[in-house]
Design an enzyme around this catalytic site. Structure first.
Site, short mmCIF file in Angstrom:
data_model
loop_
_atom_site.label_atom_id
_atom_site.label_comp_id
_atom_site.label_asym_id
_atom_site.label_seq_id
_atom_site.Cartn_x
_atom_site.Cartn_y
_atom_site.Cartn_z
N PRO A 2 0.84 -1.20 0.00
CG PRO A 2 0.01 -0.99 2.17
CD PRO A 2 0.83 -1.88 1.29
CD GLU A 3 3.86 2.96 -2.88
OE1 GLU A 3 4.24 3.93 -2.19
OE2 GLU A 3 4.63 2.10 -3.31
CG HIS A 113 -5.24 -14.63 7.99
ND1 HIS A 113 -4.01 -15.10 8.41
CD2 HIS A 113 -5.68 -15.52 7.08
CE1 HIS A 113 -3.73 -16.22 7.76
NE2 HIS A 113 -4.72 -16.50 6.95
NE ARG A 133 3.08 -11.82 2.18
CZ ARG A 133 3.57 -11.28 1.07
NH1 ARG A 133 2.75 -10.74 0.21
NH2 ARG A 133 4.85 -11.29 0.83
NE ARG A 172 22.06 14.19 1.81
CZ ARG A 172 20.97 13.57 2.28
NH1 ARG A 172 20.02 14.26 2.86
NH2 ARG A 172 20.84 12.25 2.17
#
Ligand SMILES: [Zn+2]
Length: 291
Positions: A2-3, A113, A133, A172
């Site tokens: 998931p983003e 689950h 999971r 950087r």
């Protein structure tokens, strides 16, 4: 995985199911690495508390309770948060595996689950968290307790600003793509969105961060917010790896300009999209449109 957009979509859908309601009891599965707070503590701490607000920090959901304690939820790889009264498959955040198909979810009964089952004093629908999971996480923070996980997060990617990005990138040498993925700089930016934002800004992912100009940082921040917002609008499905619970992939491929399009023609100029590896992750760009 998931983003940020899927997490934000989950937040918006859960908000009316949580905020303003008083938790009567919580049922959990047995102690496991899913629980950063022991389940017995969690059950005791949450019972009787009213949920005041539900916010998102990067990919974390943070529920603030009426005693100023907080509940942290992270979906991990396959976590799903939904109502026991769910009727729409859209309420389920799907990932490539371990997802519930709509017909399975419509008559879903909690299984091994389903690690969290939150029941409310009003007797209405419960909120369930299922994670096959167990890469997801649940943590309870006592009133005033700080969280290492939250404290190390930078500015939220949805509020990215060119000024902050410019400041963070000075001196950087790290590739600009990797700087964007640094959660201490921009919380919640994922691989897909970093590639798409750099494409939108015309900057190559491997460019040293310190060699971007202020104008380029402005463009990168604007493009990042744009792709994230567009993905949120379409339920997290337009640009990300989101797979609908029925297995369809929606229209997401139409909106990707570079990500996972190696060898295909750039929509703007026709040049072949290139794929390189940066810091062990793939990066995609157009060699003609991005400098
Ligand atoms: Zn191009």
């Amino acid at each position: 995985m998931p983003e940020l957009p899927e997490v934000e979509v989950t937040r918006r859908r859960l908000e009316p199911l949580l905020v303003g309601r008083t938790i009567e009891s919580v049922r959990t599965t047995a102690p496991s690495y899913f629980f950063l707070t022991p389940p017995a503590t969690l059950r005791r701490a949450l019972a009787g508390r009213r949920v005041e607000k539900l916010e998102r920090r990067g990919k974390y959901l943070v529920a603030t309770l009426d005693d100023a304690s907080r509940l942290l939820l992270h979906l991990g790889m396959t976590g799903q948060l939904f109502s026991s009264a769910v009727t729409s498959p859209r309420l389920l955040r799907a990932s490539a595996r371990a997802i519930l198909a709509p017909e399975a979810q419509a008559r879903f009964t909690p299984d091994e689950h389903t690690h969290l089952r939150i029941a409310f004093a009003d007797g209405g629908p419960e909120v369930w968290m299922r994670d096959a999971r167990k890469f997801g996480k649940v943590q309870w923070l006592a009133p005033g307790a700080s969280s290492e996980r939250l404290d190390r997060l930078g500015e939220d990617a949805l509020a990215a600003s060119g000024a902050a990005l410019f400041a963070a990138s000075r001196q950087r040498r790290v590739a600009i793509k990797n700087l964007l993925l640094d959660q201490a700089v921009l919380a919640g930016t994922g691989n897909i969105y970093a590639d798409e934002a750099l494409c939108g800004a015309g900057v190559r992912p491997a460019r040293a961060a310190g060699r971007t100009t202020r104008a380029e940082c402005d463009r990168i921040a604007r493009a990042l917010v744009r792709v994230l917002e567009r993905s949120i609008e379409t339920g997290g499905s337009s640009i990300s790896d989101y797979v609908a619970p029925d297995g369809s992939d929606g229209a997401y491929q139409d909106e990707r300009r570079v990500y996972a399009r190696a060898g295909e023609p750039c929509h703007a100029c026709g040049a072949r999209i290139r794929r390189i590896v940066l810091g062990q992750r793939s990066a995609h760009y157009c060699p003609r449109c991005q400098a």
